[in-house]
Design an enzyme around this catalytic site. Sequence first.
Site, PDB file in Angstrom:
ATOM      1  N   ARG A  16      37.182  35.337  57.200  1.00  0.00           N
ATOM      2  CA  ARG A  16      36.960  33.637  56.896  1.00  0.00           C
ATOM      3  C   ARG A  16      38.227  32.889  56.970  1.00  0.00           C
ATOM      4  NH1 ARG A  16      32.886  34.205  52.250  1.00  0.00           N
ATOM      5  NH2 ARG A  16      33.353  36.451  52.283  1.00  0.00           N
ATOM      6  N   THR A  82      33.833  48.853  48.468  1.00  0.00           N
ATOM      7  CA  THR A  82      34.758  49.081  47.427  1.00  0.00           C
ATOM      8  C   THR A  82      34.811  50.372  46.873  1.00  0.00           C
ATOM      9  OG1 THR A  82      33.142  48.112  45.856  1.00  0.00           O
ATOM     10  CG2 THR A  82      34.874  46.488  46.649  1.00  0.00           C
ATOM     11  N   TYR A 350      76.201  17.694  57.991  1.00  0.00           N
ATOM     12  CA  TYR A 350      75.699  18.970  58.112  1.00  0.00           C
ATOM     13  C   TYR A 350      76.639  20.065  57.724  1.00  0.00           C
ATOM     14  CZ  TYR A 350      74.121  23.562  59.623  1.00  0.00           C
ATOM     15  OH  TYR A 350      73.706  24.834  59.976  1.00  0.00           O
TER      16      TYR A 350
HETATM   17  C1  UD1 Z   1      32.755  42.785  45.116  1.00  0.00           C
HETATM   18  C2  UD1 Z   1      31.481  43.350  44.097  1.00  0.00           C
HETATM   19  C3  UD1 Z   1      30.672  42.066  43.323  1.00  0.00           C
HETATM   20  C4  UD1 Z   1      31.791  41.075  42.818  1.00  0.00           C
HETATM   21  C5  UD1 Z   1      32.635  40.665  43.776  1.00  0.00           C
HETATM   22  C6  UD1 Z   1      33.783  39.764  43.407  1.00  0.00           C
HETATM   23  C7  UD1 Z   1      31.033  45.638  44.875  1.00  0.00           C
HETATM   24  C8  UD1 Z   1      29.962  46.494  45.686  1.00  0.00           C
HETATM   25  N1  UD1 Z   1      30.834  44.345  44.709  1.00  0.00           N
HETATM   26  O1  UD1 Z   1      31.744  41.963  46.325  1.00  0.00           O
HETATM   27  O2  UD1 Z   1      30.001  42.746  42.302  1.00  0.00           O
HETATM   28  O3  UD1 Z   1      31.020  40.059  42.183  1.00  0.00           O
HETATM   29  O4  UD1 Z   1      33.488  41.799  44.653  1.00  0.00           O
HETATM   30  O5  UD1 Z   1      34.319  39.051  44.377  1.00  0.00           O
HETATM   31  O6  UD1 Z   1      32.133  45.923  44.489  1.00  0.00           O
HETATM   32  N2  UD1 Z   1      37.645  45.864  49.888  1.00  0.00           N
HETATM   33  C9  UD1 Z   1      38.338  46.986  50.628  1.00  0.00           C
HETATM   34  N3  UD1 Z   1      37.406  48.036  51.331  1.00  0.00           N
HETATM   35  C10 UD1 Z   1      36.168  47.872  51.541  1.00  0.00           C
HETATM   36  C11 UD1 Z   1      35.575  46.779  50.783  1.00  0.00           C
HETATM   37  C12 UD1 Z   1      36.275  45.860  50.202  1.00  0.00           C
HETATM   38  O7  UD1 Z   1      39.504  47.094  50.425  1.00  0.00           O
HETATM   39  O8  UD1 Z   1      35.635  48.601  52.127  1.00  0.00           O
HETATM   40  C13 UD1 Z   1      38.457  45.002  49.337  1.00  0.00           C
HETATM   41  C14 UD1 Z   1      38.412  43.730  49.792  1.00  0.00           C
HETATM   42  O9  UD1 Z   1      39.940  43.622  50.320  1.00  0.00           O
HETATM   43  C15 UD1 Z   1      38.505  42.893  48.641  1.00  0.00           C
HETATM   44  C16 UD1 Z   1      37.707  43.505  47.692  1.00  0.00           C
HETATM   45  O10 UD1 Z   1      37.518  44.791  48.081  1.00  0.00           O
HETATM   46  O11 UD1 Z   1      39.765  42.512  47.863  1.00  0.00           O
HETATM   47  C17 UD1 Z   1      36.012  43.023  47.377  1.00  0.00           C
HETATM   48  O12 UD1 Z   1      35.220  43.185  48.676  1.00  0.00           O
HETATM   49  P1  UD1 Z   1      34.419  41.961  49.008  1.00  0.00           P
HETATM   50  O13 UD1 Z   1      33.655  42.188  50.361  1.00  0.00           O
HETATM   51  O14 UD1 Z   1      35.192  40.615  48.974  1.00  0.00           O
HETATM   52  O15 UD1 Z   1      33.461  41.961  47.886  1.00  0.00           O
HETATM   53  P2  UD1 Z   1      32.033  42.499  47.854  1.00  0.00           P
HETATM   54  O16 UD1 Z   1      31.756  44.105  47.943  1.00  0.00           O
HETATM   55  O17 UD1 Z   1      31.434  41.513  48.358  1.00  0.00           O
END
Ligand code: UD1
Length: 451
Positions: A16, A82, A350
């Site tokens: 994004r 995550t 400069y």
């Molecule tokens: C996650 C949480 C959600 C929380 C939200 C807050 C989970 C399942 N959900 O949402 O409860 O409200 O964050 O923003 O944990 N990342 C990785 N590898 C992955 C996936 C994510 O490194 O495979 C990192 C991303 O770079 C980011 C963070 O984890 O820094 C969160 O990932 P993102 O996809 O933004 O969050 P959600 O899973 O949607």
Amino acid sequence: MTDLLSIVLAAGEGTRMRSSLPKVLHPVGGLPMVSHVVRAALAAGSSRMAFVVGPNHDAVRQQMLALAADAHVVEQTERLGTGHAVRQAEAAFATAAGNVVVLYGDTPFVSADTIQTVAARLDAGAEVVVVGFEPDDPTGYGRLLTEGDRLVAIREHRDASAAERLVGLCNSGIMGFRADTLREVIGRIGNSNAKGEYYLTDAVELANADGRKVEFTVVPEREVMGLDDRSKLARAEGLFQESQREAFMKAGVTLKDPASVYFSWDTEIGQDVTIFPNVVFGPGVKIANGVEIRAFCDIEDVVIGEGTSIGPFARIRGGATLGANVHLGNFVEVKKSILHDGVKAGHLAYLGDAEIGAATNIGAGTITANYDGVNKSKTIIGERAFIGTNSSLVAPVRIGDGAYVATGSVVTKDVEAEALAIGRVRQENKQGYAPKLRARAQAIKAAKAGK
Ligand code: UD1
């Protein structure tokens, strides 16, 4: 304090942001957002760090290692959630005692205090601690399902029932675990959910099922805002600048028009400094007491001594040192130069790769010609020298203490102390020549009109 391992998740693609730069390297206050997170983790007393980065994210890896050289870095080749991301760092907590805190690389305002609170709650007997917040709009976040002080489960938005979606308390993503608890639950997290991902948040229900103590703490939304697009990045920059301005004003800095002054994460300013409107500080600026910076200056990477005045319309960069009571006026650029106490360059100059001795005066239009198209060379000027206006100092060149350079000189040879250098064509006056010139010009004009 118990050992603390901080795992920073930074493997997200950041689509994004629509950028060729990885999301977590976009700066807030001149520092990549992920570096703010690493700094907070270190300030909270993390004894070890682990970073989870995405494929082809060498620049992210380097940025993180710059702050924590002995961190454990793992690549998450497939972005499976995550829970999966944390599992990639398992080697870092496979045998660890103590506590583990999981942080996100895109939440730059997380504070050392919050991380310490989580660690303290773990030390006090909790086995999992989740940092919650109450966003204006909870859509998309995981909801914290609580019973009194107890956190029962985290339900991801997509998996939540209509009733669960009414819950306003959300998961910030920051979660603390006792290392042994994390080891116990991480392998049991599955992916049968709406996204088909391994949710770290499922650790809460698993820990509860084991009869472990799961708690939560709540912080303001601002502290855990995730920056996943340019408009959030801009909002975060605005918040960061506002807090810097307030902090500097409290510390004794006068800002004539606070909203038009931009600071870096590391700007240092003494007391009784006055800053006029439209001044931008890049990284690496340290300002002593009593300095005045007039309007429209762009200043980075410089140490500025007491009582110095700069601007309006000055630019300083590239590693510079200005002594006390230096004066730089309008349209003066200083790059990678040392200006000792009392140097004056009032207008249009400069000064690059130069060292200029105390109390030397630099006339308007002075240029250090420091670059021959291939190499940069130095100009060394002594104390109390006087460089006449419109002079080019062709580096490498030295000008001694107390020397004079005549106006309009091109100086290519060293000038001895107390000498006068004149490097220009000698003036010749031709008596009575002006009428001849005028007559010639008028004849040309008449010839043209006659055609
Ligand atoms: C996650 C949480 C959600 C929380 C939200 C807050 C989970 C399942 N959900 O949402 O409860 O409200 O964050 O923003 O944990 N990342 C990785 N590898 C992955 C996936 C994510 O490194 O495979 C990192 C991303 O770079 C980011 C963070 O984890 O820094 C969160 O990932 P993102 O996809 O933004 O969050 P959600 O899973 O949607």
